[in-house]
Design a protein around this motif. Sequence first.
Motif, short mmCIF file in Angstrom:
data_model
loop_
_atom_site.label_atom_id
_atom_site.label_comp_id
_atom_site.label_asym_id
_atom_site.label_seq_id
_atom_site.Cartn_x
_atom_site.Cartn_y
_atom_site.Cartn_z
N ASP A 1 0.94 -1.13 -0.02
CA ASP A 1 -0.03 -0.03 -0.05
C ASP A 1 0.88 1.08 0.11
N ASP A 2 0.90 1.92 -1.21
CA ASP A 2 1.90 3.18 -1.17
C ASP A 2 0.77 4.26 -1.07
N ALA A 3 -0.29 4.30 -0.77
CA ALA A 3 -1.36 5.41 -0.80
C ALA A 3 -0.84 6.68 -0.05
N PRO B 1 7.48 7.94 -0.35
CA PRO B 1 8.18 9.03 -1.06
C PRO B 1 7.40 9.13 -2.48
N GLY B 2 6.26 8.77 -2.87
CA GLY B 2 5.73 9.07 -3.97
C GLY B 2 5.57 7.71 -4.94
N PRO B 3 4.94 7.96 -6.06
CA PRO B 3 4.91 6.63 -7.08
C PRO B 3 6.00 6.01 -7.59
N ASP B 4 7.08 6.86 -7.47
CA ASP B 4 8.54 6.44 -7.90
C ASP B 4 9.21 5.65 -6.85
N TRP B 5 8.72 5.14 -5.70
CA TRP B 5 9.53 4.47 -4.84
C TRP B 5 10.09 3.29 -5.12
N ARG B 6 9.71 2.70 -6.33
CA ARG B 6 10.09 1.31 -6.66
C ARG B 6 11.60 1.77 -7.45
N ARG B 7 11.86 2.82 -7.94
CA ARG B 7 13.13 3.42 -8.64
C ARG B 7 14.11 3.94 -7.53
N THR B 8 13.60 4.62 -6.42
CA THR B 8 14.38 5.26 -5.70
C THR B 8 14.69 4.60 -3.91
N TRP B 9 14.09 3.49 -4.07
CA TRP B 9 13.94 2.55 -2.88
C TRP B 9 15.52 2.48 -2.08
N ALA B 10 16.41 2.23 -3.12
CA ALA B 10 17.64 2.09 -2.70
C ALA B 10 18.63 3.24 -2.20
N PHE C 1 8.77 6.30 3.57
CA PHE C 1 10.14 6.79 3.56
C PHE C 1 10.04 8.14 4.64
N ALA C 2 9.67 8.21 5.78
CA ALA C 2 9.68 9.45 6.63
C ALA C 2 10.82 10.33 6.70
N ARG C 3 11.84 9.90 6.67
CA ARG C 3 13.24 10.48 6.45
C ARG C 3 13.47 11.20 5.28
N SER C 4 12.59 11.31 4.37
CA SER C 4 12.61 11.87 3.37
C SER C 4 12.25 13.52 3.30
N TYR C 5 11.33 13.63 4.39
CA TYR C 5 10.41 14.92 4.52
C TYR C 5 10.94 15.72 5.71
N ALA C 6 10.70 16.98 5.61
CA ALA C 6 10.97 17.92 6.73
C ALA C 6 9.86 17.52 7.89
N GLY C 7 10.42 17.56 9.15
CA GLY C 7 9.47 17.34 10.30
C GLY C 7 9.68 15.57 10.52
#
Length: 177
Positions: free
Chosen positions: A36-38, A42-51, A99-105
């Motif tokens: 569930d990536d609702a 990090p957005g719909p591109d998480w499959r590309r940026t997961w690493a 990926f909570a560490r990707s966002y301010a806060g």
Amino acid sequence: MPPLLHILQNVSHPGALEPLRRFYDGPASSFRVFIDDACGAPGPDWRRTWASPRQWGLTGEKNWATKYAAAGFLPRMVEQSPFVTPDWRAASASLVVLFARSYAGGPALMQQQCLQRLRQRSAAWRATNGSRHFFIFTDSRGPRCLDGCPKSTPNSLDVGFLNHHVIGPHGEPRHCV
């Protein structure tokens, strides 16, 4: 039968292998996971940026390779398993991509925002009220408030948070239990 059991067949005692066969032929044969990536984090591109996702703050990229990488690694591994399904109705469980560490806060705010987004955007969440959803919280606080107590305390932002499943490195402090 999974490839692993074929490999073990030649090096294991038949009596030790039988419980594994029964498991894979029984409960595991119908077990499925919906990713569930609702949350959109990090957005719909998480499959590309997961690493190597974008990291916010002073820590930059250096911490993703440590415990924080589980937030991307686990959904990626589950997605490649034979147990994943694109249909939430066929799933036994759902794994939340966040990926909570990707966002301010960071984790404190993104966990709350993710819950709100799931309630609004995820049919799987609404159908079960999140009872089958698993969150991956790799930060030290995980599913806790800023005071360090679980989010089920009366002073917390979301009193129902601990009704959901959490995968993470955190234990419960004695003064909060």
